[in-house]
Each structure stands twice: as C-alpha cells, then as structure tokens.
Design a protein around this motif. Structure first.
Motif, PDB file in Angstrom:
ATOM      1  N   GLU A   5       7.588 -35.231  15.732  1.00 53.67           N
ATOM      2  CA  GLU A   5       7.939 -34.354  14.624  1.00 53.67           C
ATOM      3  C   GLU A   5       8.228 -35.220  13.413  1.00 53.67           C
ATOM      4  OE1 GLU A   5      10.831 -31.291  15.408  1.00 53.67           O
ATOM      5  OE2 GLU A   5      10.089 -31.042  17.464  1.00 53.67           O
ATOM      6  N   PHE A   6       7.721 -34.772  12.267  1.00 56.88           N
ATOM      7  CA  PHE A   6       7.950 -35.501  11.016  1.00 56.88           C
ATOM      8  C   PHE A   6       7.791 -34.531   9.857  1.00 56.88           C
ATOM      9  CE2 PHE A   6       3.465 -35.780  11.983  1.00 56.88           C
ATOM     10  CZ  PHE A   6       2.809 -35.668  10.759  1.00 56.88           C
ATOM     11  N   THR A   7       8.179 -34.979   8.669  1.00 61.68           N
ATOM     12  CA  THR A   7       8.034 -34.175   7.457  1.00 61.68           C
ATOM     13  C   THR A   7       6.788 -34.625   6.720  1.00 61.68           C
ATOM     14  OG1 THR A   7      10.437 -33.937   7.312  1.00 61.68           O
ATOM     15  CG2 THR A   7       9.172 -33.511   5.305  1.00 61.68           C
ATOM     16  N   ALA A   8       5.960 -33.658   6.339  1.00 60.17           N
ATOM     17  CA  ALA A   8       4.731 -33.979   5.608  1.00 60.17           C
ATOM     18  C   ALA A   8       5.083 -34.682   4.302  1.00 60.17           C
ATOM     19  CB  ALA A   8       3.940 -32.714   5.342  1.00 60.17           C
ATOM     20  N   PRO A   9       4.303 -35.697   3.966  1.00 61.03           N
ATOM     21  CA  PRO A   9       4.562 -36.434   2.717  1.00 61.03           C
ATOM     22  C   PRO A   9       4.117 -35.631   1.487  1.00 61.03           C
ATOM     23  CG  PRO A   9       2.615 -37.292   3.825  1.00 61.03           C
ATOM     24  CD  PRO A   9       3.200 -36.237   4.727  1.00 61.03           C
ATOM     25  N   ALA A  10       4.086 -36.289   0.340  1.00 65.03           N
ATOM     26  CA  ALA A  10       3.685 -35.673  -0.926  1.00 65.03           C
ATOM     27  C   ALA A  10       2.224 -35.234  -0.879  1.00 65.03           C
ATOM     28  CB  ALA A  10       3.898 -36.670  -2.066  1.00 65.03           C
TER      29      ALA A  10
ATOM     30  N   ALA B 224     -14.694 -40.070  25.213  1.00 67.86           N
ATOM     31  CA  ALA B 224     -15.827 -40.389  24.338  1.00 67.86           C
ATOM     32  C   ALA B 224     -15.347 -40.919  22.977  1.00 67.86           C
ATOM     33  CB  ALA B 224     -16.697 -39.154  24.150  1.00 67.86           C
ATOM     34  N   MET B 225     -14.079 -41.297  22.879  1.00 69.12           N
ATOM     35  CA  MET B 225     -13.485 -41.845  21.653  1.00 69.12           C
ATOM     36  C   MET B 225     -13.667 -40.895  20.462  1.00 69.12           C
ATOM     37  SD  MET B 225     -14.045 -46.007  21.851  1.00 69.12           S
ATOM     38  CE  MET B 225     -15.182 -45.957  20.529  1.00 69.12           C
ATOM     39  N   GLN B 226     -13.232 -39.659  20.638  1.00 66.35           N
ATOM     40  CA  GLN B 226     -13.320 -38.664  19.577  1.00 66.35           C
ATOM     41  C   GLN B 226     -12.037 -37.846  19.524  1.00 66.35           C
ATOM     42  OE1 GLN B 226     -16.010 -37.978  17.434  1.00 66.35           O
ATOM     43  NE2 GLN B 226     -16.929 -39.834  18.266  1.00 66.35           N
ATOM     44  N   PHE B 227     -11.581 -37.555  18.307  1.00 62.77           N
ATOM     45  CA  PHE B 227     -10.549 -36.552  18.112  1.00 62.77           C
ATOM     46  C   PHE B 227     -11.276 -35.215  17.973  1.00 62.77           C
ATOM     47  CE2 PHE B 227      -7.692 -39.865  15.994  1.00 62.77           C
ATOM     48  CZ  PHE B 227      -6.749 -39.863  17.001  1.00 62.77           C
ATOM     49  N   ASP B 228     -10.676 -34.131  18.445  1.00 64.91           N
ATOM     50  CA  ASP B 228     -11.311 -32.825  18.291  1.00 64.91           C
ATOM     51  C   ASP B 228     -11.067 -32.223  16.906  1.00 64.91           C
ATOM     52  OD1 ASP B 228      -8.617 -32.187  18.719  1.00 64.91           O
ATOM     53  OD2 ASP B 228      -9.075 -30.397  19.891  1.00 64.91           O
ATOM     54  N   LEU B 229     -10.157 -32.796  16.127  1.00 65.10           N
ATOM     55  CA  LEU B 229      -9.912 -32.351  14.755  1.00 65.10           C
ATOM     56  C   LEU B 229     -10.244 -33.483  13.794  1.00 65.10           C
ATOM     57  CD1 LEU B 229      -6.419 -30.604  15.141  1.00 65.10           C
ATOM     58  CD2 LEU B 229      -8.671 -29.525  15.152  1.00 65.10           C
ATOM     59  N   LYS B 230     -11.063 -33.184  12.806  1.00 64.62           N
ATOM     60  CA  LYS B 230     -11.408 -34.183  11.783  1.00 64.62           C
ATOM     61  C   LYS B 230     -10.597 -33.979  10.510  1.00 64.62           C
ATOM     62  CE  LYS B 230     -14.531 -36.121  14.292  1.00 64.62           C
ATOM     63  NZ  LYS B 230     -14.147 -37.294  15.020  1.00 64.62           N
ATOM     64  N   GLU B 231      -9.924 -32.827  10.423  1.00 62.85           N
ATOM     65  CA  GLU B 231      -9.093 -32.536   9.256  1.00 62.85           C
ATOM     66  C   GLU B 231      -7.905 -31.675   9.687  1.00 62.85           C
ATOM     67  OE1 GLU B 231     -10.078 -29.605   5.917  1.00 62.85           O
ATOM     68  OE2 GLU B 231     -10.457 -31.557   4.966  1.00 62.85           O
ATOM     69  N   ILE B 232      -6.748 -32.002   9.129  1.00 62.03           N
ATOM     70  CA  ILE B 232      -5.520 -31.248   9.374  1.00 62.03           C
ATOM     71  C   ILE B 232      -4.938 -30.933   8.000  1.00 62.03           C
ATOM     72  CG2 ILE B 232      -3.176 -31.354  10.303  1.00 62.03           C
ATOM     73  CD1 ILE B 232      -4.287 -33.378  12.406  1.00 62.03           C
ATOM     74  N   LYS B 233      -4.551 -29.663   7.781  1.00 65.35           N
ATOM     75  CA  LYS B 233      -3.960 -29.262   6.501  1.00 65.35           C
ATOM     76  C   LYS B 233      -2.528 -28.792   6.711  1.00 65.35           C
ATOM     77  CE  LYS B 233      -8.105 -27.945   4.011  1.00 65.35           C
ATOM     78  NZ  LYS B 233      -8.770 -26.892   3.229  1.00 65.35           N
ATOM     79  N   VAL B 234      -1.634 -29.274   5.838  1.00 60.17           N
ATOM     80  CA  VAL B 234      -0.227 -28.874   5.853  1.00 60.17           C
ATOM     81  C   VAL B 234       0.259 -28.746   4.413  1.00 60.17           C
ATOM     82  CG1 VAL B 234       0.208 -30.041   8.067  1.00 60.17           C
ATOM     83  CG2 VAL B 234       0.642 -31.251   5.934  1.00 60.17           C
ATOM     84  N   LYS B 235       1.485 -28.274   4.259  1.00 60.68           N
ATOM     85  CA  LYS B 235       2.115 -28.170   2.940  1.00 60.68           C
ATOM     86  C   LYS B 235       3.055 -29.359   2.728  1.00 60.68           C
ATOM     87  CE  LYS B 235       0.984 -23.678   2.216  1.00 60.68           C
ATOM     88  NZ  LYS B 235      -0.124 -23.410   1.361  1.00 60.68           N
ATOM     89  N   ALA B 236       3.163 -29.805   1.501  1.00 58.16           N
ATOM     90  CA  ALA B 236       4.072 -30.905   1.171  1.00 58.16           C
ATOM     91  C   ALA B 236       5.491 -30.530   1.574  1.00 58.16           C
ATOM     92  CB  ALA B 236       4.018 -31.211  -0.322  1.00 58.16           C
ATOM     93  N   GLY B 237       6.181 -31.431   2.240  1.00 59.35           N
ATOM     94  CA  GLY B 237       7.554 -31.213   2.664  1.00 59.35           C
ATOM     95  C   GLY B 237       7.708 -30.375   3.919  1.00 59.35           C
ATOM     96  N   GLN B 238       6.609 -29.903   4.471  1.00 61.24           N
ATOM     97  CA  GLN B 238       6.648 -29.057   5.664  1.00 61.24           C
ATOM     98  C   GLN B 238       6.966 -29.893   6.903  1.00 61.24           C
ATOM     99  OE1 GLN B 238       2.855 -27.142   6.610  1.00 61.24           O
ATOM    100  NE2 GLN B 238       3.951 -25.303   7.241  1.00 61.24           N
ATOM    101  N   LYS B 239       7.726 -29.314   7.807  1.00 67.16           N
ATOM    102  CA  LYS B 239       7.984 -29.957   9.094  1.00 67.16           C
ATOM    103  C   LYS B 239       6.714 -29.834   9.923  1.00 67.16           C
ATOM    104  CE  LYS B 239      12.373 -30.943   8.629  1.00 67.16           C
ATOM    105  NZ  LYS B 239      12.782 -32.308   8.453  1.00 67.16           N
ATOM    106  N   VAL B 240       6.322 -30.928  10.545  1.00 65.92           N
ATOM    107  CA  VAL B 240       5.109 -30.962  11.355  1.00 65.92           C
ATOM    108  C   VAL B 240       5.488 -31.349  12.781  1.00 65.92           C
ATOM    109  CG1 VAL B 240       2.855 -32.073  11.676  1.00 65.92           C
ATOM    110  CG2 VAL B 240       3.718 -31.654   9.359  1.00 65.92           C
ATOM    111  N   LYS B 241       4.994 -30.578  13.736  1.00 62.77           N
ATOM    112  CA  LYS B 241       5.169 -30.894  15.154  1.00 62.77           C
ATOM    113  C   LYS B 241       3.759 -31.111  15.692  1.00 62.77           C
ATOM    114  CE  LYS B 241       7.170 -29.194  19.439  1.00 62.77           C
ATOM    115  NZ  LYS B 241       7.916 -28.084  20.056  1.00 62.77           N
ATOM    116  N   LEU B 242       3.434 -32.365  15.966  1.00 61.59           N
ATOM    117  CA  LEU B 242       2.086 -32.732  16.382  1.00 61.59           C
ATOM    118  C   LEU B 242       2.094 -33.213  17.823  1.00 61.59           C
ATOM    119  CD1 LEU B 242      -0.705 -34.360  14.500  1.00 61.59           C
ATOM    120  CD2 LEU B 242       0.089 -35.598  16.503  1.00 61.59           C
ATOM    121  N   THR B 243       1.183 -32.656  18.611  1.00 67.04           N
ATOM    122  CA  THR B 243       1.014 -33.079  20.000  1.00 67.04           C
ATOM    123  C   THR B 243      -0.369 -33.688  20.150  1.00 67.04           C
ATOM    124  OG1 THR B 243       2.486 -31.354  20.815  1.00 67.04           O
ATOM    125  CG2 THR B 243       0.978 -32.344  22.418  1.00 67.04           C
ATOM    126  N   LEU B 244      -0.403 -34.927  20.617  1.00 64.16           N
ATOM    127  CA  LEU B 244      -1.654 -35.595  20.962  1.00 64.16           C
ATOM    128  C   LEU B 244      -1.829 -35.469  22.462  1.00 64.16           C
ATOM    129  CD1 LEU B 244      -4.101 -37.516  20.517  1.00 64.16           C
ATOM    130  CD2 LEU B 244      -2.492 -39.404  20.876  1.00 64.16           C
TER     131      LEU B 244
END
Length: 164
Positions: free
Chosen positions: A135-140, A51-71
C-alpha cells in the motif's frame, strides 16, 4: 397509575409516528460538480507470468490516492529461476541503468541499496504461485514507469503508471 399508562402510550405513539415520518438526510452534490475520489483506495491486481510478462501495461490512479497493489506470480517457476517484483520508479530514472544495478542486488531482492532514492514503491520478490500486497500513496500527476527488476526482466516487464 392511569397517568403512567397514558404517558407510555403517548410516548409509544410519538416514537412510532417519528419512525414512520423521518428519513435520513442525504447530502446533495450540485449538478456538474466532480466528486473527488482521491481518498478512496484504488485496488490493483497485476500478474507476472513465466513468459516474463505483466498482464497490465498501464495503470491509472488519481494524485494522492491510496493504492493497494497485489502482485501475483501466475507461473509455476521458483523465485530463484523466474522471480518477479513490481517496482515503481521516480521520473527521470534510467530504466537500463537501474536494471543493471538491480541485477547485482540479489541479497536485497534486486532492489539496489544505492538506488533506493529512485524507487517510489515496490513489492517483495515472488515465485510461481506466490503474491505480495503493498500500500502506498500515489505521487504527483504524471506518467511513471514500473518494472520487474529481476535480472533481465525489465526489458519486457514494464508499464506505465499514469497519475491523473
């Protein structure tokens, strides 16, 4: 021989007593001190549907935090008909302009080569039942936009990536 026997017994007693009375030293954090968890990996699972929708409309992280995202594509349609990706754009990128250029970039999974400098991170294009992990590092600190860059999807498949 008696000395050895008593020596062994004495050593065993010291070890047994030491094992009972010792405890690991725990680090104490003064009251009111915020523990910085930016070094911990933030794991995110986001789903895209037929249906062309993401189930998350907002994602919160900390600056410089390692992020592991699965689509994960929770639908059944093939990648060619209803493919999805997750693209995190740099601040100031015009989403409509990026989306228009992406529509013509089929050979690079709708990430236009001319716009690579506008992208912080992105997944591969996935079809129904497939997933991709990056996996990536969260920006500023700031609020960033994420989209699906499959042709026409960016209008509905977008959200805010909030870096605190």
């Amino acid at each position: 021989m008696k000395t050895t026997k008593y020596g062994v017994m004495l050593l065993a007693a010291v070890l047994a007593f030491g094992a009972v009375t010792t405890s690991p030293v725990q680090a104490k954090v003064p009251a009111g001190t915020e523990v910085n968890d930016a070094k911990q990996v933030k794991t995110i699972v986001i789903k895209g549907s037929d249906a062309m929708q993401f189930d998350l409309k907002e994602i919160k992280v900390k600056a410089g935090q390692k992020v592991k995202l699965t689509l994960t594509h929770s639908g059944k349609l093939a990648k060619a008909a209803m493919g999805h990706n997750w693209v995190l754009l740099k601040p100031g990128v015009d989403v409509a302009t990026f989306g228009s250029k992406a529509a013509a970039a089929r050979e690079t999974e709708y990430i236009p080569a001319s716009e690579k400098a506008s992208v912080i991170a992105h997944t591969k294009l996935v079809g129904g039942g497939e997933s991709d992990t990056i996996e990536f590092t969260a920006p500023a600190k700031g609020t960033y936009t994420y989209i699906c860059s499959f042709p026409g999807h960016y209008a509905l498949m977008k959200g805010s990536f909030v870096v605190e």
